[in-house]
Design a protein around this motif. Sequence first.
Motif, mmCIF file in Angstrom:
data_model
loop_
_atom_site.group_PDB
_atom_site.id
_atom_site.type_symbol
_atom_site.label_atom_id
_atom_site.label_comp_id
_atom_site.label_asym_id
_atom_site.label_seq_id
_atom_site.Cartn_x
_atom_site.Cartn_y
_atom_site.Cartn_z
ATOM 1 N N SER A 136 0.854 -1.184 0.000
ATOM 2 C CA SER A 136 0.000 0.000 0.000
ATOM 3 C C SER A 136 0.891 1.235 0.000
ATOM 4 C CB SER A 136 -0.922 -0.002 1.225
ATOM 5 O OG SER A 136 -0.162 0.103 2.418
ATOM 6 N N ASP A 137 0.274 2.392 0.053
ATOM 7 C CA ASP A 137 1.010 3.649 0.058
ATOM 8 C C ASP A 137 1.407 3.990 1.495
ATOM 9 O OD1 ASP A 137 2.079 6.147 -0.251
ATOM 10 O OD2 ASP A 137 0.386 6.992 -1.345
ATOM 11 N N HIS B 248 -4.321 1.223 4.013
ATOM 12 C CA HIS B 248 -4.107 0.461 2.775
ATOM 13 C C HIS B 248 -4.543 1.179 1.490
ATOM 14 C CE1 HIS B 248 -7.617 -1.430 5.005
ATOM 15 N NE2 HIS B 248 -8.234 -0.878 3.982
ATOM 16 N N MET B 249 -4.086 2.429 1.328
ATOM 17 C CA MET B 249 -4.312 3.140 0.070
ATOM 18 C C MET B 249 -3.481 2.481 -1.036
ATOM 19 S SD MET B 249 -6.428 5.761 0.515
ATOM 20 C CE MET B 249 -6.028 7.161 -0.531
ATOM 21 N N ALA B 250 -3.916 2.623 -2.284
ATOM 22 C CA ALA B 250 -3.219 1.993 -3.405
ATOM 23 C C ALA B 250 -1.751 2.405 -3.417
ATOM 24 C CB ALA B 250 -3.885 2.384 -4.721
ATOM 25 N N PRO B 251 -0.844 1.466 -3.620
ATOM 26 C CA PRO B 251 0.584 1.784 -3.588
ATOM 27 C C PRO B 251 1.036 2.518 -4.845
ATOM 28 C CG PRO B 251 0.285 -0.478 -4.261
ATOM 29 C CD PRO B 251 -1.091 0.047 -3.910
ATOM 30 N N VAL C 123 -9.785 5.085 -10.063
ATOM 31 C CA VAL C 123 -9.707 5.525 -8.680
ATOM 32 C C VAL C 123 -10.149 6.982 -8.577
ATOM 33 C CG1 VAL C 123 -7.269 6.234 -8.829
ATOM 34 C CG2 VAL C 123 -8.235 5.532 -6.619
ATOM 35 N N ARG C 124 -10.776 7.324 -7.452
ATOM 36 C CA ARG C 124 -11.240 8.689 -7.222
ATOM 37 C C ARG C 124 -10.752 9.172 -5.857
ATOM 38 N NH1 ARG C 124 -11.459 8.801 -11.705
ATOM 39 N NH2 ARG C 124 -13.248 8.891 -13.139
ATOM 40 N N ASP C 125 -10.461 10.500 -5.781
ATOM 41 C CA ASP C 125 -10.060 11.084 -4.507
ATOM 42 C C ASP C 125 -11.208 11.887 -3.923
ATOM 43 O OD1 ASP C 125 -10.118 13.556 -5.814
ATOM 44 O OD2 ASP C 125 -7.947 13.663 -6.057
ATOM 45 N N GLY D 61 -12.150 1.166 1.568
ATOM 46 C CA GLY D 61 -11.806 0.794 0.201
ATOM 47 C C GLY D 61 -11.687 -0.688 -0.066
ATOM 48 N N VAL D 62 -12.121 -1.528 0.872
ATOM 49 C CA VAL D 62 -12.041 -2.981 0.675
ATOM 50 C C VAL D 62 -13.339 -3.517 0.081
ATOM 51 C CG1 VAL D 62 -11.769 -5.227 1.818
ATOM 52 C CG2 VAL D 62 -10.282 -3.329 2.442
#
Length: 287
Positions: A64-65, A72-75, A159-161, A247-248
Amino acid sequence: MTATTPDDPKTLVSTDWLAAHLKDPDLRIFDATWYLPDAGRDAENEYAAQHIPGARFFDIDDISDGRSELPHMAPPVEKFMSRMRAMGVGDGHQVVVYDGLGLFSAARVWWLFRLMGQKNIAVLDGGLPKWLAEGRPVTSDAPTIRDRHMTVKFEGHRVRDVTDVARAAKLGDHSIIDARAPARFRGEAPEPRPGMRSGHIPNAKNVFYKTLLNANGTMKPATALRTVFQDAGVDLQKPAITTCGSGVTAAVLALALERIGKTDHSLYDGSWSEWGMYADLPIATGA
């Protein structure tokens, strides 16, 4: 929009399919089991005790990032590529991912691979519980791993913020779909993470991820999935943004949308862990 086939190596495959392909040289399997912090279970220890032969353990929290305070944000692309190479997963491989709850966290890894431009990945329908119930083989042996190169093409539209979601909530030009349990969505139950407000993003619709699943943890057929979304008031003609706690389970919604042939969907990676933390973001309660 057309439904995909029951066994689709780009979305969902059955235990029968995996058993038939288990010894394919280009198959790679991930155990992506992850539990909520209050579950009292250790996914990595469970993997060490038993897993589907050849499976590697995919640690959602680790891959993750690490720069983000959110879970666990997308790496970054580079981190994803290096971890996949070290785990022996690369170009030309068919990936199947499963988890220990049936169909829960595995969808998150499916979405992550799609975010990285990888198409040949599927979730195991029913996961490890169904595999075990059918008496299929498991092992405690670690797989033999050789480095493989993976070509990544980041697909940012997946992906969206928080800014994207705030705009969508205000304009109403997207269907925002929340996968959390109804009581959390309505603001009647406390959030599992401290400091979170209760409620949901304005104009969001609630599709609890479990309503997309059968009693045995497998995903419902495409026609039934479409009915679940429609009954929840989701406008399937609009682009969709999926969200949840962190986000899971939002990825379970994304997988279900893909199964009904709807491809214009994205995932709010920060989800309620981000939205619920900031007092200046509006919230709604009730149904």
